[in-house]
Structure formats: C-alpha cells, structure tokens
Scaffold this active site. Structure first.
Site, PDB file in Angstrom:
ATOM      1  N   CYS A  11      -9.798 -25.756 -16.923  1.00  0.00           N
ATOM      2  CA  CYS A  11     -10.279 -25.923 -18.290  1.00  0.00           C
ATOM      3  C   CYS A  11      -9.351 -25.095 -19.182  1.00  0.00           C
ATOM      4  O   CYS A  11      -8.413 -24.476 -18.685  1.00  0.00           O
ATOM      5  CB  CYS A  11     -11.755 -25.567 -18.457  1.00  0.00           C
ATOM      6  SG  CYS A  11     -12.204 -23.852 -18.193  1.00  0.00           S
ATOM      7  N   CYS A  85      -9.272 -30.185 -20.787  1.00  0.00           N
ATOM      8  CA  CYS A  85      -7.966 -29.580 -21.083  1.00  0.00           C
ATOM      9  C   CYS A  85      -6.966 -30.617 -21.573  1.00  0.00           C
ATOM     10  O   CYS A  85      -5.805 -30.314 -21.782  1.00  0.00           O
ATOM     11  CB  CYS A  85      -7.422 -28.788 -19.898  1.00  0.00           C
ATOM     12  SG  CYS A  85      -6.969 -29.739 -18.460  1.00  0.00           S
ATOM     13  N   CYS A  89      -2.688 -30.573 -18.427  1.00  0.00           N
ATOM     14  CA  CYS A  89      -2.561 -30.583 -16.970  1.00  0.00           C
ATOM     15  C   CYS A  89      -1.371 -31.411 -16.521  1.00  0.00           C
ATOM     16  O   CYS A  89      -1.272 -32.574 -16.886  1.00  0.00           O
ATOM     17  CB  CYS A  89      -3.810 -31.182 -16.338  1.00  0.00           C
ATOM     18  SG  CYS A  89      -5.195 -30.093 -16.409  1.00  0.00           S
TER      19      CYS A  89
END
Length: 139
Positions: A11, A85, A89
């Site tokens: 996150c 997020c 990523c």
C-alpha cells in the site's frame, strides 16, 4: 510456485492495510507462507489504530515498521497484493497480482479500523485457501 509461497502486500504508506494483512497472513499461515509488506511512500510508523485493532485479535504489530517497496521484493514474491497504490507497483510477467479495494485506515480511530481489519482477515483466509493452505486459527 515454490514449496513455500511468498506473498507481498503493498500500500502507499505500509502503515495500515498492508501491515494488518501481513500480520494476519503470518498468524493464520503458521509459517507456511513467506510474508512481506512494503509501501511506495512509507510512513514513519505503523498506524497506532491498526496496531490496537490487531492487538484485539492477538496479533502484535507494535514492533512492525513501514518498509520501502523494492523491485527485489516484487521479484521474490509469488503473489503481489496491492491496496490502493495505483501505478506505483512494478509489474513483472508470471506473477499473480490482486488489487484489494480497501478503505484507508489513515487518520481513523480504532472503531473505524475494525471493519477494515475484519475485511482484511476475510480476504487473507480466502488467499490462503487459494494457495491450498488451511488457516491455523480462523477464529
């Protein structure tokens, strides 16, 4: 997949959702899953309300610390679970990715964090089932 699957929870701040998910996976997985958590912009500390909510479940996050997301952590994981997020990523072919739409517990009291915690627990139990692992104590 390796004999002991590895899961990375990501996150933004690595202070609430990903820490609670990692805590549950550690506890319910009984050492049969390698657990990592990280954040794209880690906070200074784990959310105190998340620590309190998990303590009610008998899971101690007091010593946990937010960690920065690294490419190596993603590459070393079989399953990558993101929690709000966005594009932070890195994506690698051959990995299993899941995005868990969870409310952000940042700035909320423990009463507001409990339903988020319970949702995370349910999802972790489902994740274990998908990995063919029986939860140790799914209370």
């Amino acid at each position: 997949m390796t004999e002991r699957p590895s899961v990375l929870f990501v996150c933004v701040h690595n202070a609430g959702r990903s820490q609670m998910a990692a805590g549950y996976l550690e506890a319910l997985g009984g050492g049969r899953v390698e657990v990592r958590s990280a954040g794209s912009a880690p906070a200074d500390q784990v959310n105190p309300a998340a620590v309190e909510a998990m303590a009610e479940e008998g899971i101690d996050l007091a010593a946990a610390a937010p960690k920065v997301l690294t490419t190596e952590a993603v590459q070393a994981s079989d399953v990558v679970i993101t929690m709000g997020c966005g594009d932070a990523c890195p994506i690698f072919p051959g990995k299993r990715y899941e995005d868990w739409a969870l409310e952000d517990p940042a700035g909320k009291g423990v009463e507001s964090v409990r339903p988020i915690r319970d949702d995370i627990k349910r999802r972790v139990v489902e994740l274990l089932a998908s990995l063919g692992i029986e939860p140790v104590d799914a209370r």
